[in-house]
Scaffold this motif. Structure first.
Motif, PDB file in Angstrom:
ATOM      1  N   LEU A  55      10.443   1.576  11.878  1.00  0.00           N
ATOM      2  CA  LEU A  55       9.172   2.349  11.784  1.00  0.00           C
ATOM      3  C   LEU A  55       8.284   2.407  10.703  1.00  0.00           C
ATOM      4  O   LEU A  55       7.060   2.742  11.148  1.00  0.00           O
ATOM      5  CB  LEU A  55      10.094   3.978  11.754  1.00  0.00           C
ATOM      6  N   ARG A  56       8.701   2.163   9.603  1.00  0.00           N
ATOM      7  CA  ARG A  56       7.974   2.433   8.318  1.00  0.00           C
ATOM      8  C   ARG A  56       6.611   1.359   8.495  1.00  0.00           C
ATOM      9  O   ARG A  56       5.522   1.802   8.022  1.00  0.00           O
ATOM     10  CB  ARG A  56       8.670   1.753   6.961  1.00  0.00           C
ATOM     11  N   ILE A  57       6.882   0.030   8.969  1.00  0.00           N
ATOM     12  CA  ILE A  57       5.827  -0.775   8.916  1.00  0.00           C
ATOM     13  C   ILE A  57       4.892  -0.661  10.068  1.00  0.00           C
ATOM     14  O   ILE A  57       3.828  -1.472  10.296  1.00  0.00           O
ATOM     15  CB  ILE A  57       6.407  -2.224   8.794  1.00  0.00           C
ATOM     16  N   ARG A  58       4.990   0.157  11.161  1.00  0.00           N
ATOM     17  CA  ARG A  58       4.378   0.295  12.310  1.00  0.00           C
ATOM     18  C   ARG A  58       2.923   1.042  11.841  1.00  0.00           C
ATOM     19  O   ARG A  58       2.536   1.619  11.040  1.00  0.00           O
ATOM     20  CB  ARG A  58       4.863   0.975  13.504  1.00  0.00           C
ATOM     21  N   GLY A 108       0.891  -1.342   0.135  1.00  0.00           N
ATOM     22  CA  GLY A 108      -0.055   0.045   0.012  1.00  0.00           C
ATOM     23  C   GLY A 108       0.770   1.247   0.182  1.00  0.00           C
ATOM     24  O   GLY A 108       0.174   2.361  -0.343  1.00  0.00           O
ATOM     25  N   ALA A 109       2.144   1.230   0.360  1.00  0.00           N
ATOM     26  CA  ALA A 109       2.771   2.290   0.205  1.00  0.00           C
ATOM     27  C   ALA A 109       3.495   2.761  -1.148  1.00  0.00           C
ATOM     28  O   ALA A 109       3.472   2.093  -1.874  1.00  0.00           O
ATOM     29  CB  ALA A 109       4.238   2.219   1.164  1.00  0.00           C
ATOM     30  N   LEU A 158       5.994  12.677   8.514  1.00  0.00           N
ATOM     31  CA  LEU A 158       6.395  11.354   8.397  1.00  0.00           C
ATOM     32  C   LEU A 158       5.713  10.701   7.283  1.00  0.00           C
ATOM     33  O   LEU A 158       4.451  10.657   7.308  1.00  0.00           O
ATOM     34  CB  LEU A 158       6.343  10.565   9.675  1.00  0.00           C
ATOM     35  N   LEU A 159       6.404  10.312   6.348  1.00  0.00           N
ATOM     36  CA  LEU A 159       5.560   9.703   5.058  1.00  0.00           C
ATOM     37  C   LEU A 159       5.626   8.156   4.764  1.00  0.00           C
ATOM     38  O   LEU A 159       6.893   7.652   5.141  1.00  0.00           O
ATOM     39  CB  LEU A 159       6.205  10.444   3.584  1.00  0.00           C
ATOM     40  N   ALA A 160       5.101   7.365   4.123  1.00  0.00           N
ATOM     41  CA  ALA A 160       5.246   6.012   3.907  1.00  0.00           C
ATOM     42  C   ALA A 160       5.953   5.835   2.727  1.00  0.00           C
ATOM     43  O   ALA A 160       6.329   5.003   2.454  1.00  0.00           O
ATOM     44  CB  ALA A 160       3.606   5.480   3.540  1.00  0.00           C
ATOM     45  N   GLY A 161       6.033   6.943   1.944  1.00  0.00           N
ATOM     46  CA  GLY A 161       6.935   7.111   0.712  1.00  0.00           C
ATOM     47  C   GLY A 161       6.859   8.313  -0.248  1.00  0.00           C
ATOM     48  O   GLY A 161       5.811   9.103   0.363  1.00  0.00           O
ATOM     49  N   ARG A 162       7.363   8.312  -1.208  1.00  0.00           N
ATOM     50  CA  ARG A 162       6.786   9.479  -2.069  1.00  0.00           C
ATOM     51  C   ARG A 162       7.480  10.906  -1.679  1.00  0.00           C
ATOM     52  O   ARG A 162       6.818  11.604  -2.002  1.00  0.00           O
ATOM     53  CB  ARG A 162       5.673   9.339  -2.845  1.00  0.00           C
ATOM     54  N   GLY A 163       8.296  11.045  -0.769  1.00  0.00           N
ATOM     55  CA  GLY A 163       8.753  12.334  -0.245  1.00  0.00           C
ATOM     56  C   GLY A 163       9.744  13.126  -1.403  1.00  0.00           C
ATOM     57  O   GLY A 163       9.823  14.105  -1.177  1.00  0.00           O
ATOM     58  N   TYR A 164      10.118  12.345  -2.189  1.00  0.00           N
ATOM     59  CA  TYR A 164      10.946  12.998  -3.263  1.00  0.00           C
ATOM     60  C   TYR A 164       9.974  13.394  -4.297  1.00  0.00           C
ATOM     61  O   TYR A 164      10.132  12.735  -5.420  1.00  0.00           O
ATOM     62  CB  TYR A 164      12.018  11.819  -3.911  1.00  0.00           C
ATOM     63  N   ALA A 165       9.251  14.349  -4.103  1.00  0.00           N
ATOM     64  CA  ALA A 165       8.125  14.673  -5.129  1.00  0.00           C
ATOM     65  C   ALA A 165       7.880  16.269  -4.717  1.00  0.00           C
ATOM     66  O   ALA A 165       7.928  16.913  -3.644  1.00  0.00           O
ATOM     67  CB  ALA A 165       7.106  13.964  -4.836  1.00  0.00           C
TER      68      ALA A 165
END
Length: 333
Positions: free
Chosen positions: A271-274, A63-64, A95-102
């Motif tokens: 951290l990411r999967i919590r 889902g990330a 805090l992001l699950a991903g796609r911070g490089y945007a």
């Protein structure tokens, strides 16, 4: 604020590999779902998990987003249903699950925090991943208390510079290891009582001497490998050893007798999967305990270097050199 664009520039991993695989692409601007906000990012932090993801060694959880980036700072430009704390125009770090490089990123409202007074957007973008990680591992799992002693390995990293400042500000005696004498004085300036150059000194001997042979109460380690046994040997009775990464590998052969004799605890987390609820609780603790220190200037994210978003590859080259002091940040136009 005007209408939002349909598309944005983001950085994709074209294929697992070196920094050169990070390339700008055009993607649809995401829409916030229930409980989420859309942030027009001005800066994004670069972290070691991004490097592992680029190398194909750290796939995003289900889902990330597939594109990298675990933290950023900017202005809220759209709200999903049920968001009550935040308003359009609020300046936040998230805090992001991903796609911070945007140019735009979606984040749960509960994982956003206000940019502290006097903190720049570049500094704010360097806060979430490291501050969330340090808080939950050093103060929750490690239960570091005022008056105790603390050792962080990799003291010059983003995690290290954050842990040194937070532990010192909250009343601990801080030790840190680094590779190279040039980093010793800067880390002392952040609050470390003793900085150990592992190229010239044995941290076990230094810790024993620096604690009157008692040992340290809490260790935050991201090295693993042969450090695990050495950590056990320089811990105080009742000490807590906390793992967040294994740069030297997670598989080791151990003599666990010190664990029993000194009643030690070995723990760790990612951290990411919590769950969102866990991350929201960490955010609330940070806002209560650490945000006043940021606003007062007693703690500051250490910024090593900035790169434009389109040169994410250059930022990763800098990260791969392992010579940085503090955080590497992408500037987003």
């Amino acid at each position: 604020m005007g209408p939002l664009p349909e598309t944005m520039t983001a950085i994709a991993v074209t294929t697992p590999g070196g920094p050169e695989v990070l390339q700008p692409v055009s993607l649809p601007v995401p829409k916030p779902g229930p409980g989420e906000v859309l942030i027009r990012l001005e800066a994004a932090g670069v972290n070691r998990p991004d490097v592992l993801q680029r190398q194909g060694l750290y796939p995003p959880p289900p889902g990330a987003p597939e594109t990298p980036g675990l933290e950023g700072a900017g202005t809220i430009v759209a709200l999903g249903g049920g968001v009550d704390r935040w308003q359009l125009g609020d300046r936040v770090c998230a805090l992001l699950a991903g796609r911070g490089y945007a140019q735009y990123a979606v984040a749960p409202g509960a994982q956003c925090l206000p940019v502290p007074d006097g903190v720049s957007m570049v500094e704010a973008a360097a806060i979430p991943e490291t501050f969330f990680t340090v808080w939950t591992n050093v103060f929750d799992r490690g239960a570091l208390k005022p008056g105790e002693s603390f050792l962080v390995h990799g003291g010059a990293s983003g995690i290290g510079t954050t842990a040194i400042q937070m532990a010192a500000a909250l009343g601990a005696k801080v030790f840190a290891t680094v590779g190279g004498s040039a980093k010793v004085e800067p880390l002392k300036a952040l609050g470390a009582t003793r900085v150990i150059d592992y190229n010239a000194e044995d941290f076990v001997e230094v810790i024993r001497a620096g604690t009157g042979k008692k040992g340290v109460d809490v260790i935050l380690d991201m090295v693993g490998g042969d450090y695990v046994q050495r950590n056990l040997s320089c811990m105080a009775t009742g000490g807590r050893l906390v793992y967040i990464a294994f740069l030297k590998g997670p598989q080791v052969e151990l003599n666990l007798l010190p664990l029993m004799l000194k009643r030690l605890t070995i723990t760790g987390s990612t951290l990411r999967i919590r769950a969102l609820e866990d991350k929201a609780a960490i955010a609330a603790a940070l806002e209560q305990k650490v945000w006043p220190l940021l606003a007062a200037g007693k703690i500051r994210p250490v910024i090593d270097r900035t790169f434009p978003l389109e040169d994410a590859a250059g930022a990763h080259i800098r990260m791969d050199e392992r010579d940085h002091l503090g955080k590497i940040v992408l500037i987003i136009r």
